[in-house]
Every structure is written in C-alpha cells, then in structure tokens.
Design a protein around this motif. Structure first.
Motif, PDB file in Angstrom:
ATOM      1  N   TYR A  71      35.956  48.248  31.535  1.00  0.00           N
ATOM      2  CA  TYR A  71      36.502  47.098  31.635  1.00  0.00           C
ATOM      3  C   TYR A  71      36.125  46.095  32.817  1.00  0.00           C
ATOM      4  O   TYR A  71      36.353  46.800  33.909  1.00  0.00           O
ATOM      5  N   LEU A  72      35.765  45.139  32.813  1.00  0.00           N
ATOM      6  CA  LEU A  72      35.365  44.035  33.962  1.00  0.00           C
ATOM      7  C   LEU A  72      35.839  42.594  33.769  1.00  0.00           C
ATOM      8  O   LEU A  72      35.475  41.909  32.604  1.00  0.00           O
ATOM      9  N   ALA A  73      36.617  42.274  34.452  1.00  0.00           N
ATOM     10  CA  ALA A  73      36.759  40.822  34.864  1.00  0.00           C
ATOM     11  C   ALA A  73      35.996  40.256  36.070  1.00  0.00           C
ATOM     12  O   ALA A  73      36.352  40.423  37.000  1.00  0.00           O
ATOM     13  N   THR A  74      34.735  39.532  35.635  1.00  0.00           N
ATOM     14  CA  THR A  74      33.957  39.039  36.452  1.00  0.00           C
ATOM     15  C   THR A  74      34.314  38.404  37.548  1.00  0.00           C
ATOM     16  O   THR A  74      34.151  38.606  38.868  1.00  0.00           O
ATOM     17  N   ASP A  75      34.791  37.239  37.430  1.00  0.00           N
ATOM     18  CA  ASP A  75      35.428  36.304  38.247  1.00  0.00           C
ATOM     19  C   ASP A  75      36.561  36.725  39.136  1.00  0.00           C
ATOM     20  O   ASP A  75      36.676  36.452  40.370  1.00  0.00           O
ATOM     21  N   ASP A  76      37.306  37.452  38.512  1.00  0.00           N
ATOM     22  CA  ASP A  76      38.377  38.030  39.209  1.00  0.00           C
ATOM     23  C   ASP A  76      38.077  39.211  40.119  1.00  0.00           C
ATOM     24  O   ASP A  76      39.069  39.875  40.835  1.00  0.00           O
ATOM     25  N   ARG A  77      36.707  39.902  39.829  1.00  0.00           N
ATOM     26  CA  ARG A  77      36.112  41.120  40.648  1.00  0.00           C
ATOM     27  C   ARG A  77      37.439  42.184  40.419  1.00  0.00           C
ATOM     28  O   ARG A  77      37.725  43.072  41.290  1.00  0.00           O
TER      29      ARG A  77
END
Length: 144
Positions: free
Chosen positions: A68-74
């Motif tokens: 899982y990756l939340a791009t903007d939240d890093r």
C-alpha cells in the motif's frame, strides 16, 4: 497528481509483471494499491481496510500480501494475511519495508515495489508452493 500517475504505463507493467512472476510458483496472492492520501492517521489501519476492500482475506490459504502507498502523504505499508504471517521470520515485513524505503528515498518507486514483491514471492514460494489446481484468486492489476 493522482497516485497512479506516479508510474508511467511501462513502470506499471513492470510492477504487474513482478507480481505475476512472484505468483508463478505459489498459491499466494500479491496486490499493490495506490492512493493520494491516507484517510486514517495510522497507515497500517488503512492497509487493513484496503486489504478487506480488495477481498484479500478470502484467499483459500490466507496468504495474501498487500503493498500500500499513499503518494502525497508519503506513507506506505506491507501487510500479510494470517497464513503468511505465521511462517515468515518475525522481522520479515520490516526488513522488506526497509529495502523499499531506501529505493523510495532515491525516488526509485518501481524498483522499490519490484524488490518488495520479489521478497514476498520468495517467502510465498517457500511456504505456499503452487498447487496443481491453483488459480489466480485476485487481480494482478494495480488498484487505486
């Protein structure tokens, strides 16, 4: 920028191919999920939600693995179902995340995912070899 735009079409195909290669000799299932923002304070809580939304707890041997990756939240997480968690070394997920994190720091997101997926695939092959009647229970496509 949307989460999926982090990767070119070619990079997305590299990640999907890494999933397919990792799953070739195992009954395990691997998914990658991307989104811009993690809607929960704790990234692992969100990973559990996504794991369930994708139906990953429904695999026959409970051997699904979610990246899982939340791009903007890093923020990112690697989550294994109870079947795989019972058999991998205690620090396996943390060391896998360390390898991915190092690649991510260098903005090598595709490499980071591919290396993490390869490591998960090695463990899945060892503990959950492909069965004669095995079918691909979950999509290999990147979800978002």
């Amino acid at each position: 920028m949307s989460a999926i735009n982090l990767f070119t079409a070619e990079e997305q195909q590299q990640i999907i191919q890494a999933i397919r290669s990792a799953e070739l000799e195992t009954s395990g299932e691997i998914r990658v999920h991307l989104e811009q923002h993690c809607p929960t304070p704790n990234v692992m809580d969100r990973a559990v939600q996504v794991f369930r939304q994708l139906g990953m707890e429904q695999t026959a041997q409970r051997n699904g693995v979610l990246f899982y990756l939340a791009t903007d939240d890093r923020k990112f997480a690697v989550l294994g179902d109870e079947g795989i968690n019972r058999v991998v070394p205690a620090d396996f997920w943390e060391t896998t995340k360390d390898i991915m994190r190092e690649n991510f720091r260098q903005r090598q997101f595709t490499t980071g995912f591919c290396q993490g997926i390869e490591r998960a695939g090695q463990q899945l092959r060892q503990f959950f070899p492909r069965l004669e009647d095995d079918s691909n229970e979950l999509s290999d496509e990147i979800s978002h």
